[in-house]
Design an enzyme around this catalytic site. Structure first.
Site, PDB file in Angstrom:
ATOM      1  N   HIS A   1       0.824  -1.210   0.000  1.00 52.54           N
ATOM      2  CA  HIS A   1       0.000   0.000   0.000  1.00 52.54           C
ATOM      3  C   HIS A   1       0.857   1.258   0.000  1.00 52.54           C
ATOM      4  CE1 HIS A   1       0.190   0.941   4.426  1.00 52.54           C
ATOM      5  NE2 HIS A   1       0.213  -0.368   4.575  1.00 52.54           N
TER       6      HIS A   1
ATOM      7  N   GLU B   1      -5.277   1.813   2.225  1.00 47.82           N
ATOM      8  CA  GLU B   1      -5.201   0.610   3.053  1.00 47.82           C
ATOM      9  C   GLU B   1      -5.438   0.958   4.512  1.00 47.82           C
ATOM     10  OE1 GLU B   1      -3.242  -2.460   5.653  1.00 47.82           O
ATOM     11  OE2 GLU B   1      -2.895  -0.304   5.509  1.00 47.82           O
TER      12      GLU B   1
END
Length: 510
Positions: free
Chosen positions: A279, A323
């Site tokens: 992420h 995320e």
């Protein structure tokens, strides 16, 4: 107003292009290993040899400078979605891949994401500051962003039904036990019942690091509280005593547009793809150099070195946004796949935090009886690599804490490695890996100090070599790896994967 596209959005970040010198690609490291004018087929050994801790740390230095772009708005370096630090991160990744010419087909995927920021909070119970109290992620502020006061009202059962909330909770503060349903459900029920705030106490030791999830107009300012601090309050309430409390939360919850980035090799069988991701965002509280600068930069470096080689199967890299807000980017991506596109992904590998200072070499304990078939074979590939080098490793739960979650739920085999977050290293692990027993694997997890001093370069290099090995292995062949099936793992609460429902990302939601 929608942004006019990724590049235009990134270019609009004032000063990014001028303030950062990403540097030209190193000609020696980028030169193809050619045979007869063609790239040589990738091999695990050669791709691993191209990985060095020095190159990874050089990228970390660049990423930290990018995180400083968030200082003006957040008073600290950060790469949280919606910040200039995150836009700069996306620009850095996109530029690094674009510099490789036409080796990759690059794409971006825009989506709306909810982001929350708590500026200040406190919970005082019976004239004592509740030290374990932590505001839930995506909590709304208290009314008018001012302190609210009232009696603490104990909610019976788990607060998952409106009938659990007594009438006298109106105008007061609801104390609700964790369990059964989501924290968002409990907060919403407290709001519907007229409570001015809610406190969700743990049924286990420690406080609750939770999220309310999708915002609702019924949500009220909500804290998590440890069982230890809650026990004394509950005992007084059960004796019929009155306990007063004051809650204060100054926070905002807003929707921003953000982007996933995807790079797929132009060569290789597009019907058989190995996919890997990390992420691109951090939490608002810090620059996120380990979480997940380490994983996302490992992908950038492996992608750059892979461009020197040919592949037989397609390799697809992804950098997920949001995320930290609850796996929003990866969830959005997988849900957008058609059945045909879903089946083209033979396996997904997740790399979230590969350089924790007090590290352990951790492998997600994915098994075929609890997860899509092929997950166990991926787990065993990592294990064989560690064992071949005489390196220790440990298994960790495959419980939904990172971006593999959406893939598993959509039937795609998955797995990954990590080096640890806020978990405490045991004496046995300290004997295996070194480091300090009784302390977090990453002492700066989700904090301002997750900076350049917060990475173990040795662990980072070793794990990035393992990433390279896995990429090269599947880029050459899926021989012996299970074919994709149409089975999707059900969230029935049974087995290893059933435990996933406790998490959706780094925070609990049940």
């Amino acid at each position: 107003m929608k942004r006019p596209g990724l590049l235009a959005a990134l270019a609009a970040v004032a000063g990014v292009g001028a303030a950062l010198d990403y540097g030209a690609p190193d000609p020696e490291s980028q030169a193809p290993l050619a045979v007869g004018g063609k790239r040589r087929l990738v091999s695990s050994e050669l791709l691993q040899d191209a990985i060095s801790g020095e190159k990874l740390f050089a990228r970390a230095k660049e990423l930290y400078e990018i995180a400083k772009l968030g200082e003006e708005e957040y008073n600290r370096p950060t790469r949280v979605i919606g910040s200039e630090g995150h836009l700069g991160t996306l620009l850095y990744i996109h530029s690094a891949l674009a510099d490789l010419g036409d080796y990759y087909n690059l794409s971006s995927q825009s989506f709306p994401a909810v982001v929350g920021n708590v500026f200040e909070s406190r919970l005082v119970i019976a004239d004592r500051l509740a030290e374990s109290a932590e505001p839930m992620s995506l909590t709304p502020p208290t009314e008018y962003r001012e302190p609210v006061s009232g009696d603490v009202v104990l909610v019976e059962n788990d607060g998952c039904d409106l009938t659990d909330y007594p009438a006298h909770v109106r105008g007061n503060i609801a104390l609700v036990r964790r369990g059964t349903c989501s924290f968002g459900k409990k907060s919403g029920n407290a709001g519907k019942s007229g409570a001015v705030a809610a406190v969700i106490y743990n049924h286990e030791s420690g406080t609750v690091h939770g999220t309310l999830g999708q915002p609702s107009p019924d949500h009220v300012a909500t804290f998590g509280l440890s069982r230890e601090e809650a026990d004394g309050v509950i005992a007084r309430l059960r004796r019929g005593e009155s306990v007063d409390a004051t809650a204060f939360v100054d926070a905002e919850v807003k929707t921003v547009e953000t982007h996933n980035l995807v790079a797929q090799t132009a060569a290789g069988d597009p019907e058989n793809c190995v996919m890997l991701g990390g992420h691109s965002d951090s939490v608002a509280d810090g620059p996120g150099i380990n979480d997940d600068g380490s994983g996302s930069l490992s992908l950038v470096e492996v992608a750059a070195q892979l461009a020197r080689f040919d592949v037989r199967n397609c390799v697809r890299f992804a950098w997920w946004a949001a995320e930290e807000e609850g796996l929003l980017g990866s969830d959005f991506y997988v849900a957008s796949l058609s059945p045909e596109e879903n089946r083209r992904i033979r396996v997904f590998m997740d790399f979230d935090m590969l350089a924790s200072p007090n590290f352990a070499y951790q492998v997600y304990n994915a098994t075929n009886d609890a997860h899509p078939v092929g997950s166990q074979e991926l787990r065993d590939l990592y294990v064989r690599w560690y064992e071949a080098r005489g390196l220790p490793y440990t298994f960790i739960p495959f419980d939904g804490r990172s971006d593999y979650d959406g893939f598993i739920r959509h039937g795609i085999p998955a797995g990954g490695i990590a080096t640890g977050a806020e978990g405490v290293k045991t004496e046995e692990e300290a004997a295996l890996f070194g480091g300090r027993a009784g302390e977090w694997y990453d002492p700066c997890y989700h904090q301002l100090c997750d900076d350049l001093s917060n990475v173990n370069v040795t662990a980072w290099e070793i794990n990035t070599k393992l990433v390279a090995h896995a990429v090269a292995h599947f880029a050459v062949s899926f021989e012996g790896f299970p074919e994709r099936s149409d089975a999707v793992v059900a969230d029935d609460g049974a087995g290893t994967y059933g435990q996933r429902v406790r998490y959706h990302g780094s925070r609990l939601f049940v």
